[in-house]
Design a protein around this motif. Structure first.
Motif, PDB file in Angstrom:
ATOM      1  N   GLY A 773      -6.535   2.115   6.545  1.00 37.02           N
ATOM      2  CA  GLY A 773      -6.777   2.325   5.121  1.00 37.02           C
ATOM      3  C   GLY A 773      -5.488   2.321   4.319  1.00 37.02           C
ATOM      4  O   GLY A 773      -5.424   1.758   3.219  1.00 37.02           O
ATOM      5  N   GLU A 782     -11.152   1.607   1.151  1.00 36.46           N
ATOM      6  CA  GLU A 782     -12.110   2.715   1.179  1.00 36.46           C
ATOM      7  C   GLU A 782     -12.926   2.789   2.464  1.00 36.46           C
ATOM      8  O   GLU A 782     -13.075   3.891   3.032  1.00 36.46           O
ATOM      9  CB  GLU A 782     -13.043   2.641  -0.031  1.00 36.46           C
ATOM     10  CG  GLU A 782     -13.997   3.828  -0.084  1.00 36.46           C
ATOM     11  CD  GLU A 782     -14.835   3.861  -1.352  1.00 36.46           C
ATOM     12  OE1 GLU A 782     -15.472   4.893  -1.607  1.00 36.46           O
ATOM     13  OE2 GLU A 782     -14.845   2.843  -2.092  1.00 36.46           O
ATOM     14  N   ARG A 786     -13.288   6.206   4.712  1.00 37.78           N
ATOM     15  CA  ARG A 786     -14.592   6.826   4.938  1.00 37.78           C
ATOM     16  C   ARG A 786     -14.908   6.880   6.435  1.00 37.78           C
ATOM     17  O   ARG A 786     -15.443   7.879   6.933  1.00 37.78           O
ATOM     18  CB  ARG A 786     -15.676   6.022   4.210  1.00 37.78           C
ATOM     19  CG  ARG A 786     -15.533   5.966   2.691  1.00 37.78           C
ATOM     20  CD  ARG A 786     -15.761   7.314   2.058  1.00 37.78           C
ATOM     21  NE  ARG A 786     -15.739   7.214   0.597  1.00 37.78           N
ATOM     22  CZ  ARG A 786     -15.742   8.274  -0.213  1.00 37.78           C
ATOM     23  NH1 ARG A 786     -15.766   9.502   0.301  1.00 37.78           N
ATOM     24  NH2 ARG A 786     -15.713   8.111  -1.529  1.00 37.78           N
ATOM     25  N   LEU A 808      -7.461   9.644   0.783  1.00 37.86           N
ATOM     26  CA  LEU A 808      -8.659   9.149   0.117  1.00 37.86           C
ATOM     27  C   LEU A 808      -8.650   9.523  -1.366  1.00 37.86           C
ATOM     28  O   LEU A 808      -8.961   8.701  -2.244  1.00 37.86           O
ATOM     29  CB  LEU A 808      -9.913   9.707   0.796  1.00 37.86           C
ATOM     30  CG  LEU A 808     -11.244   9.415   0.097  1.00 37.86           C
ATOM     31  CD1 LEU A 808     -11.507   7.912   0.033  1.00 37.86           C
ATOM     32  CD2 LEU A 808     -12.399  10.134   0.811  1.00 37.86           C
ATOM     33  N   TRP A 811      -6.306   7.423  -3.325  1.00 32.23           N
ATOM     34  CA  TRP A 811      -6.864   6.068  -3.529  1.00 32.23           C
ATOM     35  C   TRP A 811      -7.939   6.096  -4.613  1.00 32.23           C
ATOM     36  O   TRP A 811      -7.969   5.228  -5.489  1.00 32.23           O
ATOM     37  CB  TRP A 811      -7.440   5.558  -2.201  1.00 32.23           C
ATOM     38  CG  TRP A 811      -7.975   4.164  -2.307  1.00 32.23           C
ATOM     39  CD1 TRP A 811      -7.311   3.007  -2.117  1.00 32.23           C
ATOM     40  CD2 TRP A 811      -9.332   3.804  -2.637  1.00 32.23           C
ATOM     41  NE1 TRP A 811      -8.139   1.932  -2.309  1.00 32.23           N
ATOM     42  CE2 TRP A 811      -9.392   2.401  -2.633  1.00 32.23           C
ATOM     43  CE3 TRP A 811     -10.482   4.532  -2.931  1.00 32.23           C
ATOM     44  CZ2 TRP A 811     -10.569   1.704  -2.914  1.00 32.23           C
ATOM     45  CZ3 TRP A 811     -11.648   3.843  -3.226  1.00 32.23           C
ATOM     46  CH2 TRP A 811     -11.677   2.442  -3.208  1.00 32.23           C
ATOM     47  N   LEU A 812      -8.820   7.119  -4.559  1.00 33.61           N
ATOM     48  CA  LEU A 812      -9.882   7.220  -5.559  1.00 33.61           C
ATOM     49  C   LEU A 812      -9.309   7.400  -6.964  1.00 33.61           C
ATOM     50  O   LEU A 812      -9.782   6.782  -7.925  1.00 33.61           O
ATOM     51  CB  LEU A 812     -10.793   8.406  -5.215  1.00 33.61           C
ATOM     52  CG  LEU A 812     -11.709   8.221  -4.004  1.00 33.61           C
ATOM     53  CD1 LEU A 812     -12.346   9.550  -3.616  1.00 33.61           C
ATOM     54  CD2 LEU A 812     -12.783   7.169  -4.286  1.00 33.61           C
ATOM     55  N   ARG A 815      -8.077   4.304  -8.406  1.00 35.63           N
ATOM     56  CA  ARG A 815      -9.170   3.414  -8.819  1.00 35.63           C
ATOM     57  C   ARG A 815      -9.922   4.005 -10.020  1.00 35.63           C
ATOM     58  O   ARG A 815     -10.985   3.544 -10.380  1.00 35.63           O
ATOM     59  CB  ARG A 815     -10.176   3.227  -7.659  1.00 35.63           C
ATOM     60  CG  ARG A 815      -9.570   2.770  -6.333  1.00 35.63           C
ATOM     61  CD  ARG A 815      -9.377   1.269  -6.237  1.00 35.63           C
ATOM     62  NE  ARG A 815      -8.251   0.749  -6.967  1.00 35.63           N
ATOM     63  CZ  ARG A 815      -6.964   0.901  -6.611  1.00 35.63           C
ATOM     64  NH1 ARG A 815      -6.643   1.586  -5.537  1.00 35.63           N
ATOM     65  NH2 ARG A 815      -5.998   0.382  -7.337  1.00 35.63           N
ATOM     66  N   ARG A 817     -11.495   6.766 -10.197  1.00 40.04           N
ATOM     67  CA  ARG A 817     -12.711   7.503  -9.794  1.00 40.04           C
ATOM     68  C   ARG A 817     -12.317   8.982  -9.638  1.00 40.04           C
ATOM     69  O   ARG A 817     -12.373   9.575  -8.565  1.00 40.04           O
ATOM     70  CB  ARG A 817     -13.261   6.911  -8.511  1.00 40.04           C
ATOM     71  CG  ARG A 817     -13.778   5.472  -8.721  1.00 40.04           C
ATOM     72  CD  ARG A 817     -13.869   4.679  -7.433  1.00 40.04           C
ATOM     73  NE  ARG A 817     -14.812   5.235  -6.473  1.00 40.04           N
ATOM     74  CZ  ARG A 817     -15.065   4.700  -5.274  1.00 40.04           C
ATOM     75  NH1 ARG A 817     -14.450   3.557  -4.929  1.00 40.04           N
ATOM     76  NH2 ARG A 817     -15.913   5.260  -4.450  1.00 40.04           N
ATOM     77  N   GLU A 820     -14.696  11.789  -8.337  1.00 39.26           N
ATOM     78  CA  GLU A 820     -14.899  11.736  -6.880  1.00 39.26           C
ATOM     79  C   GLU A 820     -13.672  12.260  -6.129  1.00 39.26           C
ATOM     80  O   GLU A 820     -13.796  12.796  -5.026  1.00 39.26           O
ATOM     81  CB  GLU A 820     -15.170  10.297  -6.441  1.00 39.26           C
ATOM     82  CG  GLU A 820     -16.493   9.725  -6.911  1.00 39.26           C
ATOM     83  CD  GLU A 820     -16.650   8.290  -6.446  1.00 39.26           C
ATOM     84  OE1 GLU A 820     -16.833   8.081  -5.234  1.00 39.26           O
ATOM     85  OE2 GLU A 820     -16.576   7.379  -7.299  1.00 39.26           O
TER      86      GLU A 820
END
Length: 930
Positions: A773, A782, A786, A808, A811-812, A815, A817, A820
């Motif tokens: 990842g 992603e 996950r 994670l 990264w979110l 993006r 997000r 999240e």
């Protein structure tokens, strides 16, 4: 002579090496240095201690400090021969500055010259010198010298100063405040020092604590190990001179004729001469009482006193007390110095010693262990009955966990056994007990003694097995492996059980070395050994240690059965735990270790091969404090018995935890690398590089981190070690992303994935997915993150899971997000806080703020300002442990613990130890709700 031996009166003393440490006396040396400070409120200090405690060494160091600062030093050393000559000590002190005496006022000058017998007759004064006037003259002279430059007056062995000199000097000492003059006095403990008793601060030099005593032994040219070291520590009682001299005589005796197995260790000729004069001419009753006292161990006196030894008030002790051989306190009688005991004992004839031990044995019928040793000491030849008594003593010692005591009793029992085969059997049992002391040389000695006594194949095989158990902890893996494998192969047909045990040890060497050729040899020998259901555990061990991912599923399936069979057997439970750790079944490993240690405390003994697995398992489970305690124990014991490889293994684990906690010092890992040959010990090399990489990453030095972690793999990208390299793939990837080495790292990750294939554990699959990842193109990352979090079993590796959660979340957020990202961020930060992983806490906080989470007002960790070691000490103190108990856990002296607590309290905003528990609970509560 060692610098610690510097208060032997008239015995010559060479100047100590300025760079050599004075072990265990930092506080006292600091106090002397403070006394020399011009602002000191106490310009004089008395240093009191028994012979050999290091008074002269400390005074020597103070002299060098003063001279380096430009001070003038005046020094006098007391002499027993001159103690009755008036003003002899004062004359010795002032002789270098007699020319300055002429500048004193007439009366003062005349008084000093008259005292020294060098002036004209002075009938207008009393026939005896005016002591008050002489005192004034001394003070005036020192003050005048101080006007030129600071003055240090050193009075060593002041207990032998003549009274007139002491009176004049004590007069001056009480009036030095405000003068640029410091007076330091060294004197024997228990001696009355007129004039200095109440008016001058006193520093008492007690025995060295256990940590300092061990450190001093480590500094000797031939540092003792194992049971010899234990005997020296016991007999010396923390006295530096005794530690040094007994080491010298023990080393010489061991090399020449071997050490006596009972009684005090012999003295050197140097010390025998010192004590001989005091022993001559004692009354017969006194000599007998002294010999009985010398023949006892340290706890016999209270038992034996009422059964024949004169009580403390008896006049028989008076001549010994006057000769300064003993000290009477209340109902107790003790030698004034541990070396006096040796002198008394070895000055007696063999017959007299034998009678003393027999008398003590008769007194100790209710103390079977001590009685057995006294009977053994009285034996001039083999004796089956006494041998059997010692064997029973060994059994009792083993039940109490006293491995060294058991081994010594069995070795002596073997010496007294009339039958050679029985003697060989006892020696094998002694070797088995000695294994747990970590003393390789002792185990080898016992195995050699077996070979000298018997041709019995079974006993010889058993001796070889015991010798092999510790050989795996040395650094010469290639040599040791060949020896173990050859012997295992030789025994495979006629002694398959012994052959399998040796193969089990060879597998440990294979783990440390990481050599693939060794794996093939082990597998060939294992196939040649007859299958036997009773040896399933050993065969499983060999397979798991040698190649944990070769048949992982089958090996994991065997663990529950092996764990059930090992219940209530701590050694076997530890073995199961190590296998579970190797197979990445860390939760089961930790359960096994916890159960084992609940019934078998490893303090003072060294875990056998792969003992570092215990610490690594605790690290992986997030129990970092316990991991560091295990490391401290192994490092301390390993150093004391000379097992550098065991020390290196533990040091790498400790270094990794320190790096995770934000202590970027590389000392621990570099120490480990210095102790081993990287080609011989690939596992230690890999762990050290992983720790160095973590430390660099914690500081944001990602290029350095990558370079360190890259060395965990070969030039073509293969794992350098078949087990230790794989967990580094994710950290390698994280560093590579931040320093532009993505392509090279990706090739290594994929090569590892192919090598493991379906044999990869859930943990390693998660780490490989995390690495993928991190290294993937942003749009493809992603699914890998996950996948790495998909298996709930990863919760058993909390630090690694929190790292993935943070990756994670980052990264979110990138993006956009953000909503999240907040859940994994919160969970990751909570885990990092609980673990005390400060670099990761800061990174998670920064990411949380970027994600809009309110972390700015979060109360900081109260312990964050402390070093990792201080945090350990604070947490243990909060649990109610005393300084001594904390020191035993962390292998620190109580003084060091006290010093850390003293420095930590102001940083924590507390003033009392009683506040620690609430502080720690509040810190945990804050971490849990932030």
């Amino acid at each position: 002579m060692d610098e610690h031996t510097g208060d032997l009166g008239a015995v010559p003393r060479p100047e100590p090496d300025p760079g050599e440490p004075i072990v265990g006396r930092d506080a006292e040396l600091a106090r002397l240095v403070r006394a020399m400070d011009s602002a000191s409120a106490d310009p004089a200090a008395v240093l009191v201690g028994d012979m050999g405690t290091g008074k002269s060494a400390l005074l020597d160091r103070a002299v060098r400090h003063a001279e380096a600062g430009g001070a003038r030093v005046l020094r006098a050393e007391g002499s027993e021969l001159e103690s009755s000559l008036a003003f002899s000590a004062l004359h010795q002190l002032l002789r270098p500055v007699l020319s300055e005496v002429d500048r004193l006022p007439d009366r003062q000058r005349a008084a000093i010259l008259d005292a020294f017998g060098t002036g004209p007759a002075m009938p207008r004064y009393s026939s005896a010198p005016d002591l008050m006037l002489i005192g004034v003259a001394v003070l005036s002279l020192l003050s005048a010298l101080g006007d030129q430059r600071p003055v240090l007056v050193v009075l060593d062995d002041a207990q032998w100063f003549d009274r007139a000199s002491l009176d004049a000097l004590s007069f001056a000492a009480r009036r030095l405040e405000g003068e640029p003059v410091t007076m330091l006095i060294g004197a024997r403990g228990g001696d009355h020092l007129p004039g200095f008793d109440r008016h001058v601060p006193t520093l008492i030099l007690g025995p060295l604590d256990n940590a300092a005593a061990n450190q001093l032994l480590d500094l000797q040219p031939k540092s003792p190990t194992g049971h010899t070291r234990t005997r020296i520590l016991d007999q010396a009682g923390g006295n530096p001179l005794a530690l040094v001299e007994l080491t010298r005589t023990a080393t010489a005796a061991d090399a020449a004729t071997g050490l006596p197995t009972a009684g005090p260790l012999p003295l050197s000729d140097h010390l025998e001469r010192i004590f001989a004069a005091r022993l001559n001419g004692l009354p017969a009753a006194t000599a007998r009482a002294l010999l009985l006292l010398a023949a006892m161990d340290s706890v016999d006196f209270t038992i034996a006193a009422s059964a024949g030894l004169p009580n403390a008030e008896d006049d028989a002790w008076l001549p010994a007390e006057q000769a300064r051989l003993i000290r009477r306190t209340g109902r107790d009688v003790r030698f004034r110095h541990p070396l006096v005991r040796s002198a008394v004992y070895h000055a007696a004839s063999l017959g007299a010693r034998r009678e003393a031990h027999l008398a003590l044995a008769a007194m100790l019928r209710d103390e079977p262990d001590r009685r057995a040793w006294h009977l053994a000491a009285a034996c001039p030849r083999p004796d089956a009955a006494v041998s059997a008594e010692l064997e029973r003593t060994a059994a009792r010692a083993r039940r109490r966990g006293g491995h060294a005591a058991a081994a010594k009793a069995l070795q002596r029992a073997a010496e007294l056994a009339p039958q050679r085969e029985n003697s060989a059997r006892l020696l094998v049992e002694a070797a088995a007990a000695a294994v747990f002391t970590g003393d390789i040389a002792w185990v080898k000695e016992l195995a050699a003694a077996v070979r000298a006594r018997t041709d019995d194949a079974k006993l010889l095989a058993a001796a070889a097995v015991q010798a092999g158990r510790l050989a795996v902890l040395t650094v010469r893996h290639s040599v040791v492996f060949s020896r173990l494998a050859d012997t295992a192969e030789e025994l495979a047909a006629r002694q398959p059980a012994a052959g399998l045990e040796l193969l089990a040890h060879a597998a440990v060497v294979r783990f440390y070395s990481g050599a693939d050729t060794q794996r093939h040899r082990i597998q060939d020998i294992l196939r040649s050994l007859t299958e036997d259901a009773s040896y399933t555990g050993l065969r499983t061990w060999v397979r798991a240690v040698c190649d944990p991912f070769g048949d992982r599923s089958e090996l994991v399936s065997l663990l529950p059965q092996l764990a059930a069979e090992a219940q209530a057997r701590p050694e076997q439970l530890t073995t199961v735990g190590i296998m579970a750790w190797l197979l990445d079944e860390t939760p089961q490993a930790v359960r096994a270790f916890d159960e084992a240690f609940a019934s078998w405390e490893l303090q003072g003994t060294l875990p056998e091969g792969l003992g570092g697995a215990v610490a690594w398992a605790y690290v992986e489970r997030g129990r970092w404090e316990q991991a560091r305690e295990a490391c401290a124990r192994t490092i301390a014991v390993g150093r004391s018995v000379g097992l550098d490889h065991a020390v290196a293994c533990a040091a790498t684990v400790d270094a990794a935890v320190l790096a995770y906690q934000g202590d970027a010092t590389a000392a621990r890992a570099e120490e480990a690398l210095a102790l081993i040959d990287p080609l011989e010990s690939r596992s230690v090399c890999v762990y050290a590089r992983r720790a160095l990489g973590a430390a660099a990453a914690a500081e944001g030095a990602y290029e350095t981190a990558y370079d360190q972690l890259r060395m965990v793999f070969t030039a073509d990208g293969a794992p350098l070690h078949y087990h230790a390299s794989y967990p580094a793939v994710a950290d390698l990837a994280a560093a590579a992303v931040r320093c532009g080495r993505r392509e090279e790292a990706a090739a290594i990750v994929e090569r590892c994935a192919r090598a493991l294939a379906e044999s990869a554990s859930p943990r390693l699959r998660a780490l490989i997915n995390r690495a993928r990842g991190l290294l993937a193109d942003p749009e493809d990352a992603e699914p890998h993150f996950r996948a790495s979090l998909a298996d709930p079993v990863l919760a058993h590796w909390p630090f690694e899971r929190a790292q993935i959660l943070l990756d994670l979340a980052e990264w979110l957020r990138r993006r956009r997000r953000i909503a999240e990202a907040r859940t994994p961020l919160t969970e990751a930060l909570e885990t990092f806080r609980r673990l005390g992983a400060h670099p990761w806490i800061e990174r998670a906080r920064a990411e949380s703020r970027a994600a809009g989470l309110d972390v700015t007002d979060t109360a900081p960790d109260a312990l964050a300002a402390l070093s990792p070691q201080q945090q350990q000490i604070i947490r243990l103190a909060a649990r109610g442990l005393t300084n001594r108990e904390i020191g035993e856990r962390l292998f620190l002296s109580p003084r060091t613990v006290s010093s850390h607590l003293y420095r930590s309290f102001p940083k924590l905003g507390i003033t009392a130890r009683s506040q620690l528990r609430d502080l720690i609970e509040d810190t945990l509560a804050t971490a849990g709700h932030s």
